[in-house]
Design a protein around this motif. Structure first.
Motif, short mmCIF file in Angstrom:
data_model
loop_
_atom_site.label_atom_id
_atom_site.label_comp_id
_atom_site.label_asym_id
_atom_site.label_seq_id
_atom_site.Cartn_x
_atom_site.Cartn_y
_atom_site.Cartn_z
N GLU A 160 0.87 -1.62 -0.26
CA GLU A 160 0.14 -0.44 -0.16
C GLU A 160 0.69 1.20 0.01
OE1 GLU A 160 -3.02 0.60 -0.37
OE2 GLU A 160 -4.39 -1.39 0.56
N GLY A 161 0.27 2.43 -0.04
CA GLY A 161 1.01 4.13 -0.09
C GLY A 161 1.01 4.73 1.18
N ASP A 162 0.16 5.56 1.46
CA ASP A 162 0.03 6.43 2.46
C ASP A 162 -0.92 5.61 2.50
OD1 ASP A 162 2.42 7.42 2.64
OD2 ASP A 162 1.33 9.31 2.36
N ILE A 163 -1.41 5.29 4.45
CA ILE A 163 -2.90 4.66 4.63
C ILE A 163 -2.95 5.44 5.52
CG2 ILE A 163 -3.94 2.74 6.04
CD1 ILE A 163 -3.63 2.31 3.21
N GLU A 164 -4.35 6.13 5.99
CA GLU A 164 -5.56 6.38 7.19
C GLU A 164 -6.14 5.77 7.78
OE1 GLU A 164 -5.23 10.34 5.03
OE2 GLU A 164 -5.72 11.09 7.11
N ALA A 165 -5.77 4.68 8.43
CA ALA A 165 -6.87 3.29 8.45
C ALA A 165 -8.21 2.94 8.45
CB ALA A 165 -6.35 2.25 9.56
N GLN A 166 -7.94 4.54 9.49
CA GLN A 166 -9.93 4.82 9.80
C GLN A 166 -11.28 5.17 8.25
OE1 GLN A 166 -9.09 8.00 12.36
NE2 GLN A 166 -9.68 6.80 14.25
N LYS A 167 -10.07 5.56 7.42
CA LYS A 167 -10.76 5.66 6.34
C LYS A 167 -11.49 4.89 5.13
CE LYS A 167 -9.37 10.97 6.23
NZ LYS A 167 -8.84 11.87 5.55
N MET A 168 -10.52 3.48 5.61
CA MET A 168 -10.47 2.70 4.78
C MET A 168 -11.66 1.49 4.71
SD MET A 168 -6.67 0.22 4.50
CE MET A 168 -7.06 0.11 3.02
N TRP A 169 -12.21 2.07 5.38
CA TRP A 169 -13.84 1.47 6.16
C TRP A 169 -14.62 2.29 5.74
CZ3 TRP A 169 -14.49 -2.88 10.29
CH2 TRP A 169 -13.24 -2.88 10.80
N ASP A 170 -14.34 3.37 4.52
CA ASP A 170 -15.94 4.62 4.66
C ASP A 170 -15.47 4.15 3.29
OD1 ASP A 170 -15.68 5.17 6.95
OD2 ASP A 170 -14.97 6.61 6.69
N THR A 171 -16.38 3.75 2.69
CA THR A 171 -16.73 3.63 0.94
C THR A 171 -16.74 4.45 0.02
OG1 THR A 171 -19.17 1.76 1.64
CG2 THR A 171 -19.08 2.92 -0.46
N HIS A 172 -15.47 4.50 -0.80
CA HIS A 172 -16.17 5.27 -1.69
C HIS A 172 -14.59 6.67 -1.27
CE1 HIS A 172 -17.36 3.30 -5.54
NE2 HIS A 172 -17.86 2.90 -4.67
N ALA A 173 -14.86 6.50 0.37
CA ALA A 173 -13.86 8.01 1.02
C ALA A 173 -12.51 7.97 0.76
CB ALA A 173 -14.53 8.04 2.56
N TYR A 174 -11.78 6.62 0.35
CA TYR A 174 -10.45 6.87 0.41
C TYR A 174 -10.00 6.42 -0.38
CZ TYR A 174 -6.18 6.41 2.37
OH TYR A 174 -4.39 6.93 3.07
N ASP A 175 -8.65 6.81 -1.27
CA ASP A 175 -8.16 6.33 -2.43
C ASP A 175 -6.61 6.87 -2.26
OD1 ASP A 175 -7.50 4.61 -4.47
OD2 ASP A 175 -7.66 6.10 -5.99
N THR A 176 -5.12 5.32 -2.07
CA THR A 176 -4.30 5.88 -1.90
C THR A 176 -3.66 5.67 -3.44
OG1 THR A 176 -2.06 5.07 -0.70
CG2 THR A 176 -3.67 3.05 -1.74
N ASP A 177 -2.71 6.58 -3.61
CA ASP A 177 -1.26 6.11 -4.34
C ASP A 177 -0.14 4.97 -4.35
OD1 ASP A 177 -0.20 6.46 -6.35
OD2 ASP A 177 0.69 8.33 -6.60
N THR A 178 -0.44 3.88 -4.82
CA THR A 178 0.66 2.78 -4.43
C THR A 178 1.66 2.78 -4.78
OG1 THR A 178 0.00 1.04 -6.65
CG2 THR A 178 -1.50 1.19 -3.79
N LYS A 179 3.00 2.62 -4.48
CA LYS A 179 4.32 2.76 -4.33
C LYS A 179 4.66 1.59 -5.22
CE LYS A 179 4.93 4.96 0.02
NZ LYS A 179 5.86 5.14 0.92
N GLN A 180 4.05 0.94 -5.20
CA GLN A 180 3.86 0.07 -6.56
C GLN A 180 3.40 -0.66 -6.99
OE1 GLN A 180 4.75 -0.55 -2.87
NE2 GLN A 180 6.53 0.18 -2.78
N ASP A 187 4.92 -9.86 -5.01
CA ASP A 187 5.40 -9.82 -4.82
C ASP A 187 6.31 -8.23 -3.97
OD1 ASP A 187 6.04 -10.91 -7.54
OD2 ASP A 187 4.69 -9.35 -9.02
N VAL A 188 5.72 -7.92 -4.09
CA VAL A 188 6.15 -6.23 -2.71
C VAL A 188 6.80 -6.89 -1.51
CG1 VAL A 188 6.35 -4.56 -1.93
CG2 VAL A 188 4.69 -4.40 -4.04
N GLN A 189 5.62 -7.90 -1.31
CA GLN A 189 5.83 -8.94 0.09
C GLN A 189 7.24 -9.53 -0.08
OE1 GLN A 189 2.22 -10.76 0.72
NE2 GLN A 189 1.51 -8.67 1.43
#
Length: 341
Positions: A160-180, A187-189
């Motif tokens: 994942e990229g930057d995460i504000e975890a509380q927002k991940m559960w909000d439908t369509h409220a949060y997107d993150t620009d993943t670094k990979q 593959d990343v792991q």
């Protein structure tokens, strides 16, 4: 204690205001950025625990509970060991690890989290712990420089990229620009685990704690602890992504694994052995950590967290049937895997 983290970290590193920095960082927290910034001014004038009680009391147990360290005793850490706590956050494990007398390096990308952890260490006079702000996906280590590396609830977030975890559960409220974006989460792991394996001394140990993709509760509609989506963990990877995209508008990248998949991942990373332990009710607050043979000693514990009688009964029956009678550790809620180089 005089120690230079550059003997372990093979990257340019500088010390600034009590925290070593590699020049890379980011943000991962259960709190949003405004909430994290709000408590910074109280550090130094209040104890770290009082700061937590004032600003986010619901996380006090998560940060300070001694139960968090339940699996660390398996590692037999001594004062001559060099231990890296990767993704250390507020120090739920870093502080207890430092109390062993070992040299401890806490790595995290979020500066505000490290500021709180630094205050905790200062209060206890633990000068054998050294904090480094860095992006785990960009860090490199000196070969054969670490005795133990801790990945406690961290590996699933690496893609994942930057995460504000509380927002991940909000439908369509949060997107993150993943670094990979061009790499699968595995593959990343795998890339990070290979880095860890090369950094460990001969006989060095990896402590990996993570939820089980095939936790029996997931077959009965339990929420994925990372995204809040029900039933998603047990789906094939392609369907996981389709469901996540339809529900939230973002990809599903917090990959967790079943037992065999997890062991195969560590083998591919170069670990000679990977020993699985089954954890109940979860790796964060472990009441039971059992080997395959140890499943004969299982007793229901998960039901104790439920409130209503009906819910308690549901969990008691589920635990009794699948774990006490059938002894299906592969369906445990969480794993602790000890990988040896």
């Amino acid at each position: 204690m005089s120690f230079d983290p550059s003997t372990v970290i093979d990257s340019p590193i500088t010390l600034d205001d009590g925290i070593w920095r590699t020049g890379t960082g980011g943000y991962w927290s259960m709190l949003d950025k405004d909430s994290m910034a709000a408590f910074q001014g109280d550090l130094g004038s209040m104890s770290a625990q009082d700061v937590v009680r004032k600003h986010f009391p619901d996380l006090e147990d998560l940060i300070f509970s001694p139960r968090r360290t339940g699996g660390i005793g398996m590692l037999d850490i001594g004062p001559n060991d060099v231990v890296v706590d990767a993704g250390c956050m507020w120090g739920a494990l870093t502080v207890p690890l430092a109390r062993t007398g070992a040299t401890v390096i806490g790595l995290d990308q979020t500066e505000h989290s490290l500021n709180l952890l630094r205050a905790r260490l200062d209060e206890e006079g633990l000068d054998n712990a050294h904090l480094v702000q860095t992006d785990l996906n960009q860090i490199t280590f000196e070969p054969n420089s670490i005795d133990v590396l801790i990945l406690n609830g961290v590996m699933e977030w690496l893609a994942e990229g930057d995460i504000e975890a509380q927002k991940m559960w909000d439908t369509h409220a949060y997107d993150t620009d993943t670094k990979q974006k061009r790499s699968t989460p595995r593959d990343v792991q795998l890339r990070f685990l290979k880095t860890v394996c090369a950094a460990l001394n001969p006989g060095g140990r990896l402590y990996l704690a993570i939820e089980n993709r095939y936790d029996v509760a997931n077959f009965f509609g339990a929420r994925d602890p990372h995204t809040g989506q029900r039933g998603i963990t047990i789906l094939p990877r392609g369907l996981q992504n389709l469901l996540a995209q339809s529900l939230t508008g973002r990809s599903y990248r917090a990959w967790i694994y079943g037992e065999a998949q997890l062991v195969a991942l560590l083998s591919d990373a170069g670990f000679k052995t990977a020993t699985t332990h089954y954890v109940f009710p979860d790796y964060r607050y472990p009441d039971l950590i059992l080997s395959k043979d140890g499943m004969r000693q299982f007793r229901p514990v998960r039901y104790l967290k439920a409130g209503r009688f009906v819910t308690k009964l549901y969990w008691y029956v589920l635990e009794t049937v699948f774990y006490k009678v059938l002894k299906w550790g592969a369906l445990a809620p969480s794993f602790v895997v000890i990988g040896r180089k």
